[in-house]
Structure formats: C-alpha cells, structure tokens
Design a protein around this motif. Structure first.
Motif, short mmCIF file in Angstrom:
data_model
loop_
_atom_site.label_atom_id
_atom_site.label_comp_id
_atom_site.label_asym_id
_atom_site.label_seq_id
_atom_site.Cartn_x
_atom_site.Cartn_y
_atom_site.Cartn_z
N PRO A 101 -41.21 4.62 -33.99
CA PRO A 101 -40.53 3.92 -32.89
C PRO A 101 -41.39 2.79 -32.33
O PRO A 101 -42.61 2.74 -32.52
N GLN A 102 -40.74 1.90 -31.59
CA GLN A 102 -41.45 0.82 -30.92
C GLN A 102 -42.19 1.39 -29.70
O GLN A 102 -41.75 2.37 -29.12
N PRO A 103 -43.32 0.82 -29.32
CA PRO A 103 -43.93 -0.41 -29.86
C PRO A 103 -44.89 -0.19 -31.03
O PRO A 103 -45.58 -1.12 -31.43
N ILE A 104 -44.97 1.03 -31.56
CA ILE A 104 -45.92 1.31 -32.64
C ILE A 104 -45.57 0.49 -33.88
O ILE A 104 -46.46 -0.05 -34.54
N ALA A 105 -44.27 0.40 -34.19
CA ALA A 105 -43.87 -0.37 -35.38
C ALA A 105 -44.26 -1.83 -35.24
O ALA A 105 -44.70 -2.46 -36.22
#
Length: 477
Positions: free
Chosen positions: A228-232
């Motif tokens: 999931p964002q913001p990891i991506a």
C-alpha cells in the motif's frame, strides 16, 4: 466500476506516457540511422535473406508483406514522427479510441523492426520496450482516469526486470555473492561512459557496499512495489535513484531509462502533489464500458502469458532476456549473471599498401562508442544505442559471437561502403578503399591516477593475438 480507475495517478500516467514515447522516438531514430548497413538489401545481414528462411508465425512483421530499404525507412521515420507527436501531447488531444490506436501503431511498427533485426536486435531492452509499449495501449489518455489494472501490470513488468536481474546475479557469478563484482564491472562492461573510469577507482570497500545495496534494490525493493501507499511510492522512488546511479556509471541504451519510466506506475501523484508545487489534477471522466472490457481482456491475456516468465524466475536454470512468444508480450529479463574479469577489445585496421611487409603501416578504424584510442575518454551514448559497437564487445569475448556478421562487416570496409562507414567515427581511407583489412585482439585496462596524469590515457592496452588475418577484397563473380 469505482475500483477500475485511480485518478490520483493522473500525473504518473502523464510522465510515464510522455517519457515512454520519447524512448520510442530514440529507438526509431536508431533504426532509421543504422539499418542500411546492418539489415538493408546490401547490409551485413540482409532482411530479405532472413525473410526467405523465416515464416511469419516465428517473426510477425509487416516486412513479410513487402521489403525494400525505402519501405523500411518509411516505417522507421513514421514511427519516429508518431512518437514525437505523442511526446508533444497528440495522444491526449484525440478521443480515447484514437489514442489507443496511436500506441498500438507504435508497438506494431517497432515489433516489425525487432522481429527482423536478428542479432542486432537481440538485446533485452528491445523486448522491454515492446512489452511496456503494449501495456501503454491500455493506459488511456485524458479522456479517462488511469486504469488500476494496467498500473499493476506495469509494476509486475518492473518487478520482473529488477527481481529477475537480482536472482540471475545470485545464481550466477560467485563475485555477486562475495560482493566483489564491482572490482571489475565498470572496466569490463559493454560500453563504459565518461564517469566509468572514476567509478572503477572508487575504494573497494565502497564497491562492496554498492553490490550489497544492489541486492537490496533488486531483491527487496521490487516486492515493495505491490504494498500500500506510501510504501509503494517510496519503492518507486528507490528504483528511480538506483537506476540513475547506473545511468551515471555506464551506457546501457534505454534499459535504465525504461526502468525509471516504469517506476512511475507506483508513484502516487496525490502524494507528490503534497510535496511539490504541482497543478490541480484535471477532472477525469469515468471510463466508458467498452474501454473497461478491453482492459479486462488485456489483463487476462497478460496474466495467462505470465505463467512461463513467473516459473522461470523460480527455476534454477533461469533464462535471461528471453521472449516466450513472438509478439514479445510477456518476457523474462536479467543482466550480468556473470562479470568478465578482463576486457578484450577487437581493433580493426587497414592498409592501402599493395603488398604486406613487416614495415607495413596499418591504420586503425575508430568506432563511435567502444574503446579504441587509449587517450579518448569513453563518451556518453545512452539512451541512444550503437548496435555495431555493442556487438564488437561480444566479439571480443568470443569469436563465436562474431558469427555470422563480422566477416561481412570487414568485406564492406574493403569496399569503403558508405552506409557501413557511417557507423564509424573515422575512416582512415577517405580517398580510396584499403587493400587489406585485419583485426587484432587487445587486452584493455583502465589506467590509474598516476598513469593518467603522466600519459593522458584513460586506457592501457596490450596486444594478445591476431583476431583476423589480413584479408583482401573478393574478386567480383
């Protein structure tokens, strides 16, 4: 379907599409500028001869319908003009269906070139450009929000590029496991750039850190693209940074730039807008029903074709840069499963003397990109691709890589063939063809700081052996 689109990725799509079209433009310009000598009717490996022995199903191409040098030039320049139009925004100024047709035309035109390109087009970035270009057909334009499924497919493509390269290293050369490959890589890579000499002379401890960081960038970061964002987004930015490092250290055509482009499929435009002074996102209409159906069908096709590339990633006999279908829709990638410890270069020379003696004066042919004159700093070439120069690197590794193109190349030098000489930096025989041409094999190594200051040479070379004995022009039949 609310889940079908992701309006927050409008900026990512814009950057991705314009940059991908720019790389298409480079690829078509390379084809237009180099095909006559390499593939033309009188080229080193003529396309008409290839078409005679290769059925359409093995290499789908418009040239099976007709081939002439003029027609090839028309295809290449049409692709270049269409690419330039897309870079300028033409695909966003037309209806959605017309935009898809423009991207499909780019893919079909370049596929036609790659599938008749033989050894000159046997590089992994050809398939990578085609696969990314095929997915771009379904990415839409300003008439619809970006489709989530296509963004995920682009991340899947980037994952295979990075993760496949990481696995092939761990399974291949021991130096990747003991962190010593960069002791040699910058000196022995196919086409060093202007900073490669400096990268090579970094401390060995830093080289070991670089290799360890590379393993993290290719084996850990790609997995985070699916989180999931913001990891991506952070993972996508990490890919951009590591690829820019590779851009600085060598010339790898458009491979690194295309990986950077694909990384934008993971970068959330809304997050970027919170950090950068960006314009307000446009109001994007809902996707029409027919478009949703086409995207769903394309997704199903790519997933079905992903079976063999995914299985290849898990195989101990992993293939590198291989296409499982003649349309290059879903491929497997990888780079530098092994690293050369020594650099060998083939140096081609000619003479205009009618008879050879021990005192014969030989003059060297200079290439545009590959190492030759030891005092010449390696140039920046990428994302442009010098196909002959790259194949000369392979020829230096083994004479088997020089088959079947090297002897026809020499024959054209004996004729002072204008198209072939256009691929070289200098022609030492501008007034009349040489009487003899030969090739020598040299060992090249980067000089050190003291040698550079004393001699002004970036390379030191040592003769290894004769590569091709002196040959003369064949008599006309």
């Amino acid at each position: 379907m609310d889940w079908f689109t992701a309006s927050g990725y409008w900026l990512s799509r814009l950057v991705l599409q314009r940059a991908l079209a720019a790389l298409y433009l480079v690829a078509f310009l390379v084809a237009a500028n180099q095909f006559r000598a390499l593939l033309g009717e009188r080229g080193i490996l003529p396309i008409p001869r290839f078409l005679e022995r290769t059925p359409f199903r093995r290499s789908p191409s418009v040239f099976h319908l007709h081939y002439s040098d003029r027609f090839f030039a028309a295809v290449a320049w049409t692709g270049a003009l269409l690419s330039a139009a897309v870079v300028a925004g033409a695909a966003d100024a037309v209806p959605l269906w017309a935009s898809m047709l423009m991207w499909a035309a780019l893919w079909a035109l370049y596929l036609s070139i790659v599938n008749v390109g033989q050894v000159w087009y046997g590089f992994g970035w050809e398939s990578l450009l085609l696969e990314a270009g095929f997915l771009a057909v379904f990415l839409g334009n300003e008439r619809a929000a970006p489709p989530v499924l296509v963004l995920w497919l682009m991340r899947w493509l980037l994952f295979r590029v990075e993760f496949g390269a990481g696995l092939i290293k761990l399974r291949g050369d021991r130096c990747w496991r003991d962190l010593t490959c960069l002791y040699y890589h910058h000196e022995t890579q196919p086409m060093p750039g202007p900073l490669s000499w400096f990268f090579h002379h970094l401390p060995k401890s830093l080289h070991r850190v670089e290799v360890a960081a590379n393993h993290g960038a290719q084996l850990v970061v790609p997995v985070l693209l699916f989180t999931p964002q913001p990891i991506a987004t952070a993972a996508g930015c990490a890919v951009v940074l590591t690829q820019l490092w590779l851009v600085l250290s060598g010339n790898f055509s458009w491979l690194n730039w295309l990986a950077i482009v694909l990384a934008f499929s993971a970068i959330d435009g809304d997050l970027a807008a919170g950090l950068l002074p960006l314009p307000e996102p446009p109001a994007l209409p809902s996707a029409p029903g027919w478009y949703e159906g086409v995207v769903l069908a394309a997704t199903a096709l790519v997933l079905a074709l992903s079976h063999r590339p995914a299985r290849n990633l898990l195989s101990r006999r992993q293939l590198m840069n291989y296409s499982f279908d003649s349309l290059h829709l879903v491929n497997t990638y990888g780079a530098f499963g092994s690293v050369n410890r020594v650099r060998h270069e083939v140096v081609v020379e000619g003479t205009d003397e009618p008879h050879l003696t021990p005192a014969t004066v030989w003059k060297e042919y200079a290439f545009k990109g590959k190492p030759g004159d030891p005092r010449r700093l390696p140039p920046q070439v990428a994302p442009y691709h010098l196909r002959l120069d790259w194949m000369m690197w392979f020829a230096g590794i083994s004479a088997s890589y020089a088959f079947p193109w090297f002897e026809p190349f020499v024959a054209r030098l004996l004729d002072n063939d204008p198209a072939t000489l256009k691929l070289l930096r200098t022609n030492p025989f501008p007034d009349a063809p040489p009487t003899h041409v030969r090739a020598l094999l040299y060992r090249y190594r980067f000089t050190d700081w003291s040698e550079l200051r004393r001699t002004g040479a970036w390379w030191e070379r040592t003769l290894v052996r004769e590569y091709l004995p002196p040959v003369i022009r064949a008599k006309p039949r």
